[in-house]
Scaffold this active site. Structure first.
Site, short mmCIF file in Angstrom:
data_model
loop_
_atom_site.label_atom_id
_atom_site.label_comp_id
_atom_site.label_asym_id
_atom_site.label_seq_id
_atom_site.Cartn_x
_atom_site.Cartn_y
_atom_site.Cartn_z
CD1 TRP A 151 -3.17 -0.98 0.57
CD2 TRP A 151 -1.91 -2.30 1.85
NE1 TRP A 151 -3.86 -2.14 0.78
CE2 TRP A 151 -3.12 -2.97 1.55
CE3 TRP A 151 -0.96 -2.94 2.64
CZ2 TRP A 151 -3.41 -4.23 2.02
CZ3 TRP A 151 -1.25 -4.21 3.09
CH2 TRP A 151 -2.46 -4.84 2.79
CG HIS A 178 -7.10 -1.90 3.86
ND1 HIS A 178 -6.37 -3.03 4.13
CD2 HIS A 178 -6.77 -1.05 4.86
CE1 HIS A 178 -5.65 -2.88 5.21
NE2 HIS A 178 -5.87 -1.68 5.67
NE ARG A 204 -5.09 -0.05 -1.44
CZ ARG A 204 -5.31 -1.35 -1.63
NH1 ARG A 204 -4.82 -1.93 -2.71
NH2 ARG A 204 -6.01 -2.05 -0.77
CD GLN A 218 -11.03 -2.64 -0.37
OE1 GLN A 218 -11.10 -2.45 0.84
NE2 GLN A 218 -10.01 -3.25 -0.94
CB VAL A 261 -6.93 -13.59 6.24
CG1 VAL A 261 -8.02 -12.56 6.45
CG2 VAL A 261 -6.15 -13.29 4.96
CB ALA A 303 -12.15 -10.83 6.79
#
Length: 336
Positions: A151, A178, A204, A218, A261, A303
């Site tokens: 990012w 995000h 970004r 998003q 995750v 997620a």
């Protein structure tokens, strides 16, 4: 003084007999225009002694105000009568009024939100300005971590302290890269089970091209409960994508890496014999549960981050993401 009264009486007498806008305009020219007797009176007033000038000037102003008032009254009455007497052709076709319509990204977002709501998801909104802690550190992306290279960030210069967060929670502010920070925000104040989605705009710092922009949208998803697994995620995503694209969608999972995750994966869909990436996802990392104070090994969750522009481009067959943001009416009117 007598001359002023004569002007007033004469104007009032003629005013009572006016029955058209044309005769009213003639009356205005005669009594209120620059060539009227009243205007000539004002022009000659400068030659009058000061004491007498004040008295006559006050009286003349009162008469001018009175004439202006009765002129406007008569004009309004004649206009009302004129409109009421006009014939209306009720057989004449009406003129269609051009109305506004929703932006294609708004249409897709609403469709996605409605689909998730049917599946029991709560809609949660987050802030576009975030702290470094929630955007990176709390999601296992600490300073100097190689994952942070994914990012490029818009940092915000702030002269004062942020009243929402303590100094320990980092005072550095940024435009969120995000929607994932809402995972931590929500879990800090809610206990499982829950299922939420977070639609919103992200930023970004990168060059624009047909597939990238410095701003995008998003929908973040988070489901936490007992005995949650990737099979539940696959079933959920299948239902959502089938409804959005109005056909049976073939879904493919590919291994990937996201720090928050484990395991992480990319989700592809097959359309027109081509595989297209539409979202990143995975099972929530246990460190996130630990950070928000959940009991260890009690809950599981998944997620996902779904790109709204990507879904819109696929659904509407759009080949340049920049079309969504350049306000070209030729493009936007196609979605009315």
């Amino acid at each position: 003084m007598m001359d002023l009264e004569e002007i007033k009486n004469s104007a009032q007498k003629e005013w009572e007999n006016i029955d058209s806008l044309e005769s009213l305009e003639q009356w205005r020219i005669k009594f209120l225009s620059r060539k009227s007797e009243l205007s000539q009176f004002f022009n000659n007033l400068k030659n009058t002694p000061l004491k007498e000038r004040k008295e006559k000037g006050k009286k003349a102003n009162e008469i001018r105000a009175f004439l202006n008032e009765i002129y406007q009254q008569k004009k309004n009455k004649l206009l009302d009568n004129s409109y009421s007497q006009k014939e209306i052709d009720i057989t004449r076709p009406g003129v269609k009024i051009e109305i506004g319509h929703l932006h294609p990204l708004t249409l897709i977002t609403r469709d996605l939100v409605k689909t998730f709501e049917k599946l029991g998801f709560e809609i949660v909104l987050g802030e576009e300005i975030e702290t470094e802690y929630y955007n990176f550190d709390a999601l296992r992306i600490p300073e100097n971590h190689p994952a942070r290279d994914m990012w490029d960030t818009f940092w915000i210069k702030s002269k004062g302290k942020n009243p929402v967060y303590t100094d320990e929670q980092k005072s550095k502010l940024l435009l969120r890269t995000h929607t994932s920070p809402m995972q931590i925000h929500y879990m800090e104040t809610h206990k499982p089970p829950f299922r939420i989605i977070v639609p919103g705009r992200c930023f970004r710092f990168e060059a624009t091209d047909p597939h990238h922009d410095f701003q995008f949208h998003q929908i973040e998803g988070l489901v936490v409960d007992n005995n949650i697994n990737l099979a539940n995620f696959k079933q959920l995503i299948n239902e959502v994508l089938n409804e959005i694209f109005e056909q049976n969608i073939i879904v493919r999972f590919r291994p990937s890496y996201f720090p928050f995750v484990t395991p992480g994966l990319e989700v592809d869909i097959k359309l027109n014999n081509e595989w297209l990436e539409v979202m990143g996802a995975g099972m929530v990392h246990p460190d996130l549960f630990k950070k928000v104070g959940y009991s260890q090994n009690k809950y599981q969750g998944f997620a996902f981050g779904l790109g709204i522009e990507r879904i819109a481009m696929v659904k509407y067959n759009i080949n340049d993401i920049r079309l969504f943001f350049n306000s070209d009416l030729r493009f936007l009117k196609q979605f009315s």
